[in-house]
Every structure is written in C-alpha cells, then in structure tokens.
Design an enzyme around this catalytic site. Structure first.
Site, short mmCIF file in Angstrom:
data_model
loop_
_atom_site.label_atom_id
_atom_site.label_comp_id
_atom_site.label_asym_id
_atom_site.label_seq_id
_atom_site.Cartn_x
_atom_site.Cartn_y
_atom_site.Cartn_z
N ASP A 20 35.63 134.64 90.67
CA ASP A 20 34.89 135.02 89.47
C ASP A 20 35.49 134.38 88.23
OD1 ASP A 20 32.85 136.25 88.07
OD2 ASP A 20 33.92 138.15 87.81
N LYS B 208 35.32 132.73 84.93
CA LYS B 208 34.35 132.68 83.84
C LYS B 208 35.11 132.85 82.52
CE LYS B 208 33.25 137.62 84.34
NZ LYS B 208 32.16 138.60 84.58
N ASN C 85 37.20 135.91 81.59
CA ASN C 85 38.42 136.16 82.36
C ASN C 85 39.56 135.21 82.00
OD1 ASN C 85 37.24 138.29 83.71
ND2 ASN C 85 36.60 137.06 85.46
N ASP D 236 41.18 139.65 85.89
CA ASP D 236 40.13 140.28 86.69
C ASP D 236 40.05 139.74 88.12
OD1 ASP D 236 38.00 141.63 87.71
OD2 ASP D 236 36.58 141.04 86.16
N THR E 172 29.56 135.31 88.90
CA THR E 172 28.72 135.52 87.74
C THR E 172 27.68 134.41 87.65
OG1 THR E 172 30.55 136.58 86.55
CG2 THR E 172 28.74 135.72 85.21
#
Length: 203
Positions: free
Chosen positions: A43, A45, A48, A64, A81
């Site tokens: 994840d 992105k 984060n 995260d 995401t």
C-alpha cells in the site's frame, strides 16, 4: 512528527528534481530492506510517506503496514489504493514484492509533475490504463525533467513485473546515483500568471 511528504512540499519556496530524487532514494532504501526480509508493503501511496521530524532534511519513513505480508508465496489478495496498484493486482494474478515498485513509479511521476500517470473519469477507465501501462510525459510539465528521471519512471511503470526494476536495482539507477546533477526549480518551471502551477496542483 514531520507530517506527510506532500504537505511539506507545498510549504517549500523552491522544489527541485533533486528533492524528488532524495525522497525516492529514502523510499527505495526502505523497500530494499523490507524485500530482503521477505516483506511486501502492498500500500505504497503519498499518505504513507511521513517525515521523521520538522527539518527539511529529515528522513522519510514508510508508514501503515496494515496490508503488509511476510513471505512471497501465493499473494493474490486485491489490496492497495486505486491509482497506485500494479496491473498484476488488478488482474488477480499471483504477484510479488514488485507491486511495491510499481507504486513507487506512480509516486515519482506525481512528485515530478503533481499529477498521476493514470487517470480516468471512472475507476474502470483508470484501471484499463494501468493494466495496459498507458501513460505519457506531457511536455508542459516534463520539458524541464531529465531523461534519467523519465527512464527511472518507465522502468518502474512496466506491466511485466519480471522486467520491472527491483528496489535494489532502482538504487543503482543513474537518476539515483547521479547526486546533485538535477537542480531545476519545478515550482518556477511551470507558472500561470506568476502562480506556480505545480504547487497549486500539489495543494
């Protein structure tokens, strides 16, 4: 305690390709460490990417790990995401830690032009472009960006994960190792009526 990377960028009076390159060296170093320990983040992105402290030169931390997975066997779960997930996640194939590098490619693209490489009026349209790896470098935003940076992005936004750079390979790419060469002020490169377009787009 330094907040999100993109929020810090907005606050800068000057933002250069070197700044983007330094940020990506941090992230690729973190991913090289994780992948060497059989951990896939899944994840990556902008939200984060956090700064450790308020100083401009504070190291960037990867946050995260809610979707993180240890071990590379039979990863099939569709997670991540929209806009940042790799093609192999969208096609429900077995995938590897290379999905993290695709996400890095998306972030580098955004860092250099303040817009995503893949977009559409709907998620379905955007996902079709992701699956085909269809993106371009608009001259308005990339004319002042180095060829090395564009090559770095192309070698990450590669649909075939086997042909995509690994984190360790990314750290050896010319854009990363040629420290101090690229110093264009990206905020001043594209302006409309004196207003920095990139700064407004980040905001």
């Amino acid at each position: 305690t330094g907040g999100e990377l993109f929020d810090r960028i907005i606050e800068r009076e000057k933002y250069t390709e070197r700044d983007a390159r330094d940020a990506m060296e941090n992230i690729c170093s973190a991913l090289a460490y994780l992948h060497a320990h059989n951990i896939t983040h899944r994840d990556i992105k902008p939200e984060n990417l956090l700064l450790a402290a308020a100083a401009d030169d504070a190291p960037i931390k990867l946050a995260d790990f809610g979707f993180a997975r240890q071990g590379f066997d039979q990863m099939k779960t569709a997670c991540g995401t929209p806009g940042y997930v790799a093609p192999e996640v969208l096609t429900h194939e077995n995938y590897s830690s290379q999905v993290d590098l695709w996400s890095v490619g998306v972030i580098v693209y955004i860092l250099l032009c303040a817009a995503p490489p893949f977009y559409g009026k709907t998620d379905a349209e955007m996902n079709r472009k992701i699956r085909s790896g269809s993106f371009r470098f608009p001259d308005k935003y990339f004319k002042s960006i180095s060829a090395e940076a564009k090559d770095f992005i192309c070698r990450l936004l590669t649909v075939d994960p086997a042909a995509r750079m690994s984190a360790a390979e990314a750290l050896q790419h010319e854009w990363i190792v040629a420290i101090g060469v690229y110093t264009n002020d990206l905020f001043s490169a594209v302006q409309t009526k004196g207003v920095p377009v990139m700064q407004a787009r980040f905001d």
